[in-house]
Design a protein around this motif. Structure first.
Motif, mmCIF file in Angstrom:
data_model
loop_
_atom_site.group_PDB
_atom_site.id
_atom_site.type_symbol
_atom_site.label_atom_id
_atom_site.label_comp_id
_atom_site.label_asym_id
_atom_site.label_seq_id
_atom_site.Cartn_x
_atom_site.Cartn_y
_atom_site.Cartn_z
ATOM 1 N N GLY A 194 0.815 -1.207 0.000
ATOM 2 C CA GLY A 194 0.000 0.000 0.000
ATOM 3 C C GLY A 194 0.851 1.261 0.000
ATOM 4 N N ALA A 195 1.860 1.295 0.857
ATOM 5 C CA ALA A 195 2.730 2.468 0.932
ATOM 6 C C ALA A 195 3.561 2.613 -0.350
ATOM 7 C CB ALA A 195 3.642 2.361 2.151
ATOM 8 N N PHE A 196 4.109 1.502 -0.810
ATOM 9 C CA PHE A 196 4.955 1.538 -2.007
ATOM 10 C C PHE A 196 4.145 1.930 -3.243
ATOM 11 C CE2 PHE A 196 7.009 -0.628 -5.642
ATOM 12 C CZ PHE A 196 8.212 0.077 -5.644
ATOM 13 N N LEU A 197 2.978 1.336 -3.399
ATOM 14 C CA LEU A 197 2.151 1.648 -4.565
ATOM 15 C C LEU A 197 1.645 3.090 -4.518
ATOM 16 C CD1 LEU A 197 0.226 -1.720 -4.875
ATOM 17 C CD2 LEU A 197 1.898 -0.793 -6.499
ATOM 18 N N ALA A 198 1.310 3.591 -3.331
ATOM 19 C CA ALA A 198 0.903 4.996 -3.208
ATOM 20 C C ALA A 198 2.053 5.909 -3.634
ATOM 21 C CB ALA A 198 0.476 5.296 -1.779
ATOM 22 N N TRP A 199 3.265 5.543 -3.246
ATOM 23 C CA TRP A 199 4.446 6.313 -3.631
ATOM 24 C C TRP A 199 4.625 6.302 -5.154
ATOM 25 C CZ3 TRP A 199 9.279 4.389 -5.492
ATOM 26 C CH2 TRP A 199 10.296 5.353 -5.555
ATOM 27 N N LEU A 200 4.451 5.103 -5.759
ATOM 28 C CA LEU A 200 4.568 5.010 -7.216
ATOM 29 C C LEU A 200 3.470 5.801 -7.922
ATOM 30 C CD1 LEU A 200 5.486 1.271 -7.931
ATOM 31 C CD2 LEU A 200 6.937 3.292 -8.195
ATOM 32 N N TYR A 201 2.235 5.660 -7.452
ATOM 33 C CA TYR A 201 1.121 6.397 -8.060
ATOM 34 C C TYR A 201 1.322 7.903 -7.942
ATOM 35 C CZ TYR A 201 -1.881 2.312 -8.865
ATOM 36 O OH TYR A 201 -2.417 1.144 -9.327
ATOM 37 N N ALA A 202 2.013 8.358 -6.916
ATOM 38 C CA ALA A 202 2.230 9.795 -6.725
ATOM 39 C C ALA A 202 3.056 10.392 -7.865
ATOM 40 C CB ALA A 202 2.910 10.054 -5.382
ATOM 41 N N PHE A 203 3.861 9.575 -8.566
ATOM 42 C CA PHE A 203 4.594 10.064 -9.727
ATOM 43 C C PHE A 203 3.659 10.289 -10.915
ATOM 44 C CE2 PHE A 203 8.141 7.880 -7.515
ATOM 45 C CZ PHE A 203 8.990 8.975 -7.394
ATOM 46 N N LEU A 204 2.548 9.554 -10.942
ATOM 47 C CA LEU A 204 1.610 9.653 -12.069
ATOM 48 C C LEU A 204 0.412 10.539 -11.764
ATOM 49 C CD1 LEU A 204 1.532 5.823 -12.908
ATOM 50 C CD2 LEU A 204 2.863 7.603 -14.061
ATOM 51 N N ILE A 205 0.057 10.619 -10.486
ATOM 52 C CA ILE A 205 -1.134 11.360 -10.067
ATOM 53 C C ILE A 205 -0.684 12.503 -9.145
ATOM 54 C CG2 ILE A 205 -3.354 11.198 -8.879
ATOM 55 C CD1 ILE A 205 -3.237 8.141 -9.469
ATOM 56 N N PRO A 206 -0.914 13.750 -9.539
ATOM 57 C CA PRO A 206 -0.412 14.858 -8.723
ATOM 58 C C PRO A 206 -1.092 14.991 -7.355
ATOM 59 C CG PRO A 206 -1.575 15.680 -10.675
ATOM 60 C CD PRO A 206 -1.533 14.198 -10.769
ATOM 61 N N ASN A 207 -2.311 14.518 -7.208
ATOM 62 C CA ASN A 207 -3.028 14.604 -5.932
ATOM 63 C C ASN A 207 -2.610 13.415 -5.051
ATOM 64 O OD1 ASN A 207 -5.016 14.186 -3.878
ATOM 65 N ND2 ASN A 207 -6.428 15.486 -5.035
ATOM 66 N N ASN B 172 -3.588 12.450 -2.059
ATOM 67 C CA ASN B 172 -4.685 11.684 -1.458
ATOM 68 C C ASN B 172 -5.248 10.679 -2.451
ATOM 69 O OD1 ASN B 172 -4.595 12.921 1.060
ATOM 70 N ND2 ASN B 172 -5.905 14.593 0.387
ATOM 71 N N LEU B 173 -5.404 11.095 -3.685
ATOM 72 C CA LEU B 173 -5.884 10.181 -4.725
ATOM 73 C C LEU B 173 -4.858 9.074 -4.978
ATOM 74 C CD1 LEU B 173 -8.111 9.511 -6.714
ATOM 75 C CD2 LEU B 173 -7.036 11.079 -8.344
ATOM 76 N N ALA B 174 -3.576 9.432 -4.976
ATOM 77 C CA ALA B 174 -2.515 8.437 -5.151
ATOM 78 C C ALA B 174 -2.550 7.417 -4.005
ATOM 79 C CB ALA B 174 -1.149 9.124 -5.212
ATOM 80 N N PHE B 175 -2.768 7.904 -2.772
ATOM 81 C CA PHE B 175 -2.862 6.990 -1.632
ATOM 82 C C PHE B 175 -4.037 6.036 -1.798
ATOM 83 C CE2 PHE B 175 -4.904 5.930 2.391
ATOM 84 C CZ PHE B 175 -3.893 5.196 2.985
ATOM 85 N N ASN B 176 -5.190 6.554 -2.197
ATOM 86 C CA ASN B 176 -6.371 5.704 -2.369
ATOM 87 C C ASN B 176 -6.181 4.693 -3.489
ATOM 88 O OD1 ASN B 176 -8.429 6.478 -0.365
ATOM 89 N ND2 ASN B 176 -8.119 8.506 -1.253
ATOM 90 N N CYS B 177 -5.535 5.086 -4.557
ATOM 91 C CA CYS B 177 -5.241 4.131 -5.638
ATOM 92 C C CYS B 177 -4.297 3.031 -5.137
ATOM 93 C CB CYS B 177 -4.630 4.850 -6.837
ATOM 94 S SG CYS B 177 -5.798 5.893 -7.717
ATOM 95 N N GLY B 178 -3.295 3.413 -4.358
ATOM 96 C CA GLY B 178 -2.386 2.423 -3.774
ATOM 97 C C GLY B 178 -3.104 1.498 -2.819
ATOM 98 N N TYR B 179 -4.029 2.059 -2.028
ATOM 99 C CA TYR B 179 -4.802 1.256 -1.071
ATOM 100 C C TYR B 179 -5.667 0.233 -1.804
ATOM 101 C CZ TYR B 179 -7.921 0.146 2.805
ATOM 102 O OH TYR B 179 -8.648 -0.516 3.762
ATOM 103 N N ILE B 180 -6.347 0.674 -2.832
ATOM 104 C CA ILE B 180 -7.224 -0.222 -3.592
ATOM 105 C C ILE B 180 -6.401 -1.320 -4.283
ATOM 106 C CG2 ILE B 180 -8.739 -0.352 -5.616
ATOM 107 C CD1 ILE B 180 -9.784 2.465 -4.725
ATOM 108 N N THR B 181 -5.304 -0.926 -4.920
ATOM 109 C CA THR B 181 -4.462 -1.910 -5.604
ATOM 110 C C THR B 181 -3.881 -2.917 -4.617
ATOM 111 O OG1 THR B 181 -3.890 -0.223 -7.241
ATOM 112 C CG2 THR B 181 -2.533 -2.199 -7.198
#
Length: 161
Positions: free
Chosen positions: A58-71, A73-82
């Motif tokens: 969850g933490a790692f994927l949120a970090w990765l999503y943050a490179f693609l998604i500027p928001n 909170n949205l990056a964290f939620n995408c990481g959580y769901i994945t």
């Protein structure tokens, strides 16, 4: 002379108290047996391992999503769901061997709602009301929320008793 374990006639009024103590003892033994049945198992140990993997994911994927998604909170939620989709796969494969299904995946996701509520209440209590440090509050929430989540996943998502 009556034996020591026999009740004399004048102690007959003590019977309800003695019966209540015995009943409480029986209830305590049954509760401990249920706890042991659910938590002193290979399933629970594997659930803890998968939970550790899921926390990292969850933490790692949120970090990765943050490179693609500027928001963030949205990056964290995408990481959580994945990470929860990965957790569903790991639970279905290693802990509660079942074929993957959309219905079970949905129940798995819903089984995390009580954990979310419990963890938020624990953080509210320990951080906001009692003034504990945030990290300690988060750790307590994670530790105390695990048994409830395990039972929800086991009983609700995978239908095990």
């Amino acid at each position: 002379m009556p034996e020591k374990h026999c009740l004399p006639y004048h102690d007959i009024k003590a019977l309800p108290r003695i019966a209540a103590r015995l009943f409480k003892g029986v209830i305590a033994v049954r509760v401990f047996d249920r706890i042991r049945y659910h938590f002193f198992t290979r399933e629970f140990l594997l659930f803890l391992v998968v939970g550790g993997v899921n926390t990292f994911n969850g933490a790692f994927l949120a970090w990765l999503y943050a490179f693609l998604i500027p928001n963030h909170n949205l990056a964290f939620n995408c990481g959580y769901i994945t990470s929860n989709l990965i957790a569903y796969y790991l639970n279905s494969t290693f802990i509660f061997p079942e074929p993957l299904s959309f219905n079970r995946c949905l129940r798995f996701a819903l089984s995390y709602v009580p954990n979310y509520i419990i963890q938020n209440l624990i953080v509210l209590l320990f951080y906001n009301l009692l003034g504990y440090p945030p990290l300690l509050s988060y750790l307590l929430a994670a530790i105390l929320g695990v048994p409830a989540t395990f039972l929800c996943v086991k009983l609700f998502a995978f239908g095990r008793t």
